[in-house]
Design an enzyme around this catalytic site. Sequence first.
Site, PDB file in Angstrom:
ATOM      1  N   HIS A 240       0.946  -1.236   0.078  1.00 42.54           N
ATOM      2  CA  HIS A 240      -0.048  -0.135  -0.084  1.00 42.54           C
ATOM      3  C   HIS A 240       0.818   1.450   0.003  1.00 42.54           C
ATOM      4  CE1 HIS A 240      -2.791   3.034   1.559  1.00 42.54           C
ATOM      5  NE2 HIS A 240      -3.902   2.153   1.041  1.00 42.54           N
ATOM      6  N   CYS A 278      -3.522   2.433  -4.302  1.00 43.95           N
ATOM      7  CA  CYS A 278      -4.532   3.585  -3.555  1.00 43.95           C
ATOM      8  C   CYS A 278      -4.749   4.492  -4.165  1.00 43.95           C
ATOM      9  CB  CYS A 278      -4.124   3.465  -2.184  1.00 43.95           C
ATOM     10  SG  CYS A 278      -5.070   4.633  -1.087  1.00 43.95           S
ATOM     11  N   HIS A 305      -7.558   0.611  -4.739  1.00 40.43           N
ATOM     12  CA  HIS A 305      -8.291   1.302  -3.803  1.00 40.43           C
ATOM     13  C   HIS A 305      -8.890   2.574  -4.603  1.00 40.43           C
ATOM     14  CE1 HIS A 305      -6.374  -0.125   0.287  1.00 40.43           C
ATOM     15  NE2 HIS A 305      -6.905  -1.034  -0.440  1.00 40.43           N
ATOM     16  N   ASP A 348     -12.963   3.426  -0.910  1.00 42.50           N
ATOM     17  CA  ASP A 348     -12.220   3.656   0.472  1.00 42.50           C
ATOM     18  C   ASP A 348     -12.724   5.095   1.025  1.00 42.50           C
ATOM     19  OD1 ASP A 348     -10.243   3.196   2.217  1.00 42.50           O
ATOM     20  OD2 ASP A 348      -8.459   3.721   0.771  1.00 42.50           O
ATOM     21  N   HIS A 349     -12.555   5.278   2.198  1.00 42.11           N
ATOM     22  CA  HIS A 349     -12.656   6.529   2.903  1.00 42.11           C
ATOM     23  C   HIS A 349     -13.769   7.538   2.147  1.00 42.11           C
ATOM     24  CE1 HIS A 349      -8.241   6.444   4.456  1.00 42.11           C
ATOM     25  NE2 HIS A 349      -8.902   5.364   4.556  1.00 42.11           N
ATOM     26  N   TYR A 365     -14.586   4.384   7.323  1.00 37.61           N
ATOM     27  CA  TYR A 365     -15.234   3.283   6.877  1.00 37.61           C
ATOM     28  C   TYR A 365     -16.917   3.370   7.141  1.00 37.61           C
ATOM     29  CZ  TYR A 365     -10.677   1.541   5.444  1.00 37.61           C
ATOM     30  OH  TYR A 365      -9.500   1.508   4.815  1.00 37.61           O
TER      31      TYR A 365
HETATM   32  C1  DNO Z   1      -6.647   3.045   5.776  1.00 33.35           C
HETATM   33  C2  DNO Z   1      -5.811   2.011   5.043  1.00 33.35           C
HETATM   34  C3  DNO Z   1      -4.490   1.625   5.502  1.00 33.35           C
HETATM   35  C4  DNO Z   1      -4.170   0.329   4.764  1.00 33.35           C
HETATM   36  C5  DNO Z   1      -2.820  -0.219   5.137  1.00 33.35           C
HETATM   37  C6  DNO Z   1      -2.581  -1.480   4.273  1.00 33.35           C
HETATM   38  O1  DNO Z   1      -7.558   3.427   5.603  1.00 33.35           O
HETATM   39  O2  DNO Z   1      -5.977   2.668   3.668  1.00 33.35           O
HETATM   40  O3  DNO Z   1      -4.514   1.341   6.763  1.00 33.35           O
HETATM   41  O4  DNO Z   1      -5.068  -0.486   4.998  1.00 33.35           O
HETATM   42  O5  DNO Z   1      -1.918   0.501   5.136  1.00 33.35           O
HETATM   43  O6  DNO Z   1      -1.441  -2.166   4.919  1.00 33.35           O
END
Ligand code: DNO
Length: 393
Positions: A240, A278, A305, A348-349, A365
């Site tokens: 990531h 990501c 992501h 995500d987020h 989340y």
């Molecule tokens: C946060 C996530 C990170 C991700 C880690 C992967 O929302 O994007 O915590 O899961 O860095 O190891």
Amino acid sequence: MEKTWRWFGPNDKITLDMLRQIGVEGIVTALHHIPNGEVWRLEEIMKMKQFIEASGLRWSVVESLPVSESIKYGGEDRDALIENYKESLRNLGKAGVTTICYNFMPVLDWARTDLDYPNDNGTTNLYFNLGEFAYFDIHILKREGAEKDYDEATLKRVSRLRETMTAEGEKRLVDNIIVKTQGFVNGNISEADLDPVQKFRDLLALYKGIDADQLRENMAYFLNAIMPVCREYDIKMCVHPDDPPRPILGLPRIVTCDADIAAFLDAVPDPHNGLTFCAGSLSAGAHNDVPALARKYADRTWFVHLRSTDVLPNGDFREASHLGGRADIIELVRIFQKANPALPMRVDHAELMLGDEKMGYNAGYSFHGRMKALGQVEGVMATVDRELSESKK
Ligand code: DNO
């Protein structure tokens, strides 16, 4: 792309049945109850897998199989910890769960200063305020030489904050930066820690003398050690990117930009060494052209992501709509749908909205916010699929 969703296990208030109803196909999760560094036993993995499959879904991606700090800074016990990691990978391989997300960020997994920053429409979102972050570094952590890492304008913001900051405000910053964003991702600090700031200082001290080159070397050491297991079970490791994509708190960060990505991919040129693309983390660096990175690295990307950010002139950044911001999700879907239609993707987020704020979800989340984002991305995917099939006619 496969529509996946990060789910935090049987205690998650968002159930697998709810996820099926909203069109999720695959689950992204981890054995969150197993402490970092310990082996994930096959029985435990199978229990989770069967639980997921009983709801008609599949376990698509592990996020994360955490890499212990000692592997990152190269501590004495790193070989033993790498052996444990390999054993967990073998067990995941036997269970057929073979896409593994991890990160190589020292100490702090990801950073935000505000977890419910108000948007104009009444929803809230995550926010990174560079002034507050610098305040935390200089006045709460009291890191030696911290001032040198910030420009004049940011230091002015810190001085202004100094005049108005309350004990409660400081507590909120500590909570947001090192507690609430870390515990649920199996980070170093949990809600149960009585003195998180001191614990954090002790962790930072472990990285004394470790610069970016050394961290890169430690990452390559780790990857080389696990590659034989990855080849045997066809396990796709995907790191990531660092969030935000820059060095912070005096710590090196090595997955922040084009050159960094090229460096770790080239250091271990095996396709089992890949990237979690990501889009959100990468977009939070004004130096990154996100679609250009996607085009360049789609063939080593094993997990995506989808989220986006706006970077402000003062160095702050905020989560943007999944249809706006710097990431250009529409173009990213074009790139990845063409490269590999089976690639797992999760949104995500997203915003807290329509009652999400009362549910105590992990930071970033939400249910309704992510459901809306997934709907937006599904619309983009359907449009892109149509474009692709028409261009083939
Ligand atoms: C946060 C996530 C990170 C991700 C880690 C992967 O929302 O994007 O915590 O899961 O860095 O190891």
